[in-house]
Motif scaffolding. Structure first.
Motif, PDB file in Angstrom:
ATOM      1  N   ASN B  28       0.803  -1.224   0.000  1.00 15.12           N
ATOM      2  CA  ASN B  28       0.000   0.000   0.000  1.00 15.12           C
ATOM      3  C   ASN B  28       0.831   1.266   0.000  1.00 15.12           C
ATOM      4  O   ASN B  28       0.346   2.337   0.313  1.00 15.12           O
ATOM      5  N   ARG B  30       3.285   4.270  -1.709  1.00  8.77           N
ATOM      6  CA  ARG B  30       3.049   5.155  -2.848  1.00  8.77           C
ATOM      7  C   ARG B  30       4.323   5.296  -3.655  1.00  8.77           C
ATOM      8  O   ARG B  30       5.418   5.400  -3.103  1.00  8.77           O
ATOM      9  N   ASP B  48       4.464  -8.265  -4.263  1.00  4.79           N
ATOM     10  CA  ASP B  48       4.788  -7.153  -3.356  1.00  4.79           C
ATOM     11  C   ASP B  48       6.174  -6.604  -3.667  1.00  4.79           C
ATOM     12  O   ASP B  48       7.018  -6.423  -2.785  1.00  4.79           O
ATOM     13  N   SER B  69       6.626   4.035   3.412  1.00  3.93           N
ATOM     14  CA  SER B  69       5.374   4.267   2.701  1.00  3.93           C
ATOM     15  C   SER B  69       5.531   4.918   1.323  1.00  3.93           C
ATOM     16  O   SER B  69       4.575   4.950   0.565  1.00  3.93           O
ATOM     17  N   SER B  94      -2.201  -2.710  -5.610  1.00  3.20           N
ATOM     18  CA  SER B  94      -2.856  -1.817  -4.655  1.00  3.20           C
ATOM     19  C   SER B  94      -2.061  -0.540  -4.392  1.00  3.20           C
ATOM     20  O   SER B  94      -2.471   0.302  -3.598  1.00  3.20           O
ATOM     21  N   MET B  95      -0.943  -0.397  -5.040  1.00  2.00           N
ATOM     22  CA  MET B  95      -0.110   0.775  -4.795  1.00  2.00           C
ATOM     23  C   MET B  95      -0.761   2.047  -5.350  1.00  2.00           C
ATOM     24  O   MET B  95      -1.582   1.988  -6.263  1.00  2.00           O
ATOM     25  N   SER B  96      -0.364   3.169  -4.771  1.00  2.00           N
ATOM     26  CA  SER B  96      -0.791   4.455  -5.316  1.00  2.00           C
ATOM     27  C   SER B  96       0.382   5.058  -6.076  1.00  2.00           C
ATOM     28  O   SER B  96       1.535   4.800  -5.743  1.00  2.00           O
ATOM     29  N   GLY B 113      -4.781   1.582  -6.855  1.00  2.00           N
ATOM     30  CA  GLY B 113      -4.690   2.587  -5.803  1.00  2.00           C
ATOM     31  C   GLY B 113      -4.961   3.959  -6.382  1.00  2.00           C
ATOM     32  O   GLY B 113      -5.449   4.116  -7.503  1.00  2.00           O
TER      33      GLY B 113
END
Lengths: 246, 289, 185
Positions: B28, B30, B48, B69, B94-96, B113
């Motif tokens: 998760n 960014r 991941d 993060s 799911s990454m932003s 994301g």
């Protein structure tokens, strides 16, 4: 009346009959009372119309006319303002913040690189606003509280005037940044930015003129506000671009 | 080559003309890239890990700055300004991503994301996206497909095209068109100055829709079973409809309000000189007006 | 008072003093323009009411007078100022009417004209006053009557403005006058 002269009576009263026809009609009038009466009455109608003084409007519009003229003269004056340097266009902020607020329009005003101030009318026409820049609030109103905007309240007027100046200032700052840095920009980019600024300016100008002629078309102020915001965004993009090239 | 994650680590990757490195990341996290010139392409996978591939000159290095993060990528030159880097990054789904560039085309595919993609000269093309999607180009098109969430898409001189998107939408251009198709949304705000706006999507119960152009046309699809109040304000534009429209009493010549069905959705259309057209879904000519 | 005003002075002849006001207004004197406004607004208002068929004339009156101010420089004094002003007003009113009508017509998908239907010939009715009688005239003959007898256009000019023939204009005028003459019996 069914005689064929009836149709010519108006033309006769207006002097449109040629000499021959006129003579024949005048002979007829000596013996036809109906036609003679009609001619007299038609003359009265025409006389009434010529001298009719009219019915004044229910509401006197002179003030609105004078205001419209002043605004026109004012903007003409602005557009005659000579450019400071050759090639430089002076873009002026032609619509005032109070007018936009009065129309219940949300306005986000930014001052140069500062975070900015949001001025929002809660519900169109309700006149309540939320000011989020602490620098503008007097000590007794905490941040986030709303207050009634009253055109006569000197503090409100001062806040709004200050914001208006900041807005105009922001645009001027950014324009000047852009001007100074324009040779740093890719010529294609610069051209696109300038063309689109022009597109926005023209749209704002058209809507402003239309709104002056027809202040009842309030939605025009939304068009103006939205386009001014776009202009500011575009200028900020351009300025950021210049800064990044430095 | 797999490199272990180290909080706060700064990694200067070696400088052949291509970089290719993969490392573990929080799913998760960014990704942030600032690129002066060159492409940024971001794709997604179900691992991941992040894979960074870049094509660049010998003088240029890709610098990776990482915290738990955020992963930041920058180009740095050993001498003079950093040159062009063409990035190809693969990230966990799911990454932003927060991507910005100047002379940069940006492509994002499969990321679920939040997406922020800004460029000055270049196109932005995104497939997917959830949460917040913010797209901006000054000279270039902005295209979005298949996102769900809150969308904010801005172009200046070119079009904004949004297809098969659900969620709140704000879409604007200055001189380009705004084309919204296959939209499922209760809140749409689309605007242009001289470009046209076309909306072909749902008009949901209680939804709010605003379409504003100055000199461009606004074309709106109104499904047969729609329930909407359409308020139209225009100074010089025509209003045309391919089907009968009933004007309600609350409207006026200057600002007519047409009611369709129960009038539940609120649609506001404003132009200055652009025309306003209503059509049934599927009726629009394939050629853009 | 401006130098121009003092030079022109005040005349007891209304036409002459109007000419003076026109000169002053053209030079930018707002007070002189206000005098012109006051002298003509009632007649222009009636013109607007008749031609638009509504008593809501405030915004079009503003348009007319603001336009008059802007065009004042083009008034050459070849006709009376009132005539010039009326003609300017007619142009504004016809354009406004056309815009309203065009927009209204396009709201409906099928062909339905929103133009006022001709009033049925129900025989002579005496209205409270002749102004109302003018209002009640069918639109076409009202237009012609107002343009010819109130404003002073010739039939060929009317024909051009309204998109009819001069012959139609003449017969419509006659029809209007014959209806209105009942008030002078």
């Amino acid at each position: 009346m069914t005689d064929h002269w009836t149709e010519r009576l108006s033309a006769y009263v207006d002097g449109e009959l040629d000499r021959e026809e006129r003579g024949a009609l005048e002979v007829h009038l000596t013996s036809c009372e109906a036609c003679a009466t009609a001619v007299a009455q038609l003359r009265q109608v025409v006389g009434w119309a010529h001298g009719y003084e009219g019915k004044p409007p229910k509401v006197d519009v002179w003030d609105a006319v004078a205001r419209g003229i002043r605004e026109r003269e004012g903007s003409r004056e602005e557009s005659r303002h000579p450019p400071k340097r050759s090639g430089e266009r002076v873009r002026r902020f032609v619509f005032t913040v109070p007018q936009l607020l009065a129309a219940g329009i949300a306005l986000a005003l930014f001052s140069g690189t500062a975070v900015g101030v949001a001025l929002r009318a809660v519900g169109a026409g309700s006149g309540r606003t939320v000011v989020t820049d602490p620098a503008l609030l007097p000590d007794e109103i905490p941040l986030g509280e709303s207050f009634d905007i009253d055109g006569n309240d000197p503090w409100t007027v001062a806040v709004v005037t200050q914001l208006e100046e900041q807005y105009a200032e922001a645009i001027a700052d950014l324009e000047s940044l852009l001007r100074e840095g324009q040779d740093k920009l890719d010529s294609a980019t610069l051209r696109v930015i300038e063309e689109n600024l022009r597109t926005i300016d023209e749209a704002v100008e058209q809507a402003t003129v239309a709104l002056r002629r027809d202040p009842a078309a309030v939605y025009l102020s939304e068009l103006i506000s939205v386009n001014l915001r776009r202009k500011l965004e575009l200028l900020r993009d351009a300025a950021a671009l210049v800064a990044s090239e430095t | 080559m797999l490199i272990n994650a180290l909080a706060g680590a700064v990694l200067a990757l070696a400088t052949p003309q291509a970089t290719d490195t993969t490392f573990a990341v929080e799913p998760n996290a960014r990704l942030e890239i600032q690129n002066m010139g060159g492409e940024i392409v971001v794709r997604a996978w179900d691992r991941d890990e992040m894979r960074v591939q870049g094509d660049h000159s010998r003088r240029t290095q890709i610098v990776v700055r990482r915290t738990r993060s955020v992963v930041r990528l920058r180009a740095r030159a050993s001498r003079g300004p950093a040159n062009i880097v063409d990035y190809e990054i693969t990230v966990p789904r799911s990454m932003s991503v927060t991507l910005s560039g100047t002379y940069t085309d940006i492509v994002v595919e499969g990321v679920e994301g939040e997406i922020s993609a800004k460029t000055v000269q270049g196109n932005v093309s995104v497939k997917g996206g959830g949460g917040e999607v913010y797209l901006r180009s000054v000279q270039g098109t902005v295209t979005l497909e298949g996102a769900s969430g809150r969308v904010d898409a801005h172009a200046v001189s070119e079009d904004v095209r949004i297809t098969n998107v659900s969620g709140e939408i704000v879409a604007e251009s200055v001189s380009g068109d705004v084309l919204l198709e296959g939209i499922s949304s209760g809140n749409v705000d689309a605007g242009s100055v001289s470009g046209s706006i076309i909306y072909d999507g749902t008009l949901q119960e209680g939804g709010q829709y605003t379409f504003v152009s100055h000199s461009g046309d606004v074309a709106l699809s109104v499904p047969e079973n729609a329930n909407a109040s359409l308020t139209v304000a225009t100074i010089n534009g025509d209003i045309r409809s391919r089907f009968d429209l009933e004007m309600t009493r609350s409207g006026s010549r200057r600002r007519p309000i047409f009611t369709v069905g129960t009038g539940s959705a609120s649609v506001e259309i404003e132009t200055f000189s652009g025309d306003v057209r209503f059509f049934r879904p599927g009726e629009r000519r394939s050629r853009r007006p | 008072m401006s130098a121009l005003a003092s030079k022109v002075g005040r005349s007891s002849d209304p036409l002459e003093s109007e000419a003076a006001d026109v000169a002053l207004a053209a030079a930018g004197d707002g007070t002189a323009f206000e005098r012109l406004y006051r002298r003509h607004v009632a007649r222009i208002n009636s013109l607007a009411e008749w031609m638009l068929g509504t008593p809501d004339t405030e915004d079009v009156l503003q348009d007319i007078f603001i336009r008059a101010w802007e065009k004042l420089g083009t008034f050459r004094g070849q006709s009376a100022f009132g005539t010039w002003l009326h003609r300017l007003a007619v142009n504004v009113l016809l354009r406004r009417r056309e815009t309203d009508r065009v927009r209204a017509r396009r709201y409906i998908a099928h062909e339905e004209t929103l133009e006022q239907a001709e009033a049925p010939a129900t025989g002579p009715q005496l209205w409270a006053d002749i102004e109302t009688a003018v209002e009640r005239l069918p639109q076409r003959s009202r237009d012609v009557f107002v343009l010819h007898d109130v404003v002073g256009y010739k039939h060929d000019e009317i024909a051009e403005h309204l998109g009819i023939t001069a012959g139609t204009s003449r017969s419509q005028l006659h029809h209007a006058r014959m209806t209105l003459r009942k008030h002078f019996e």
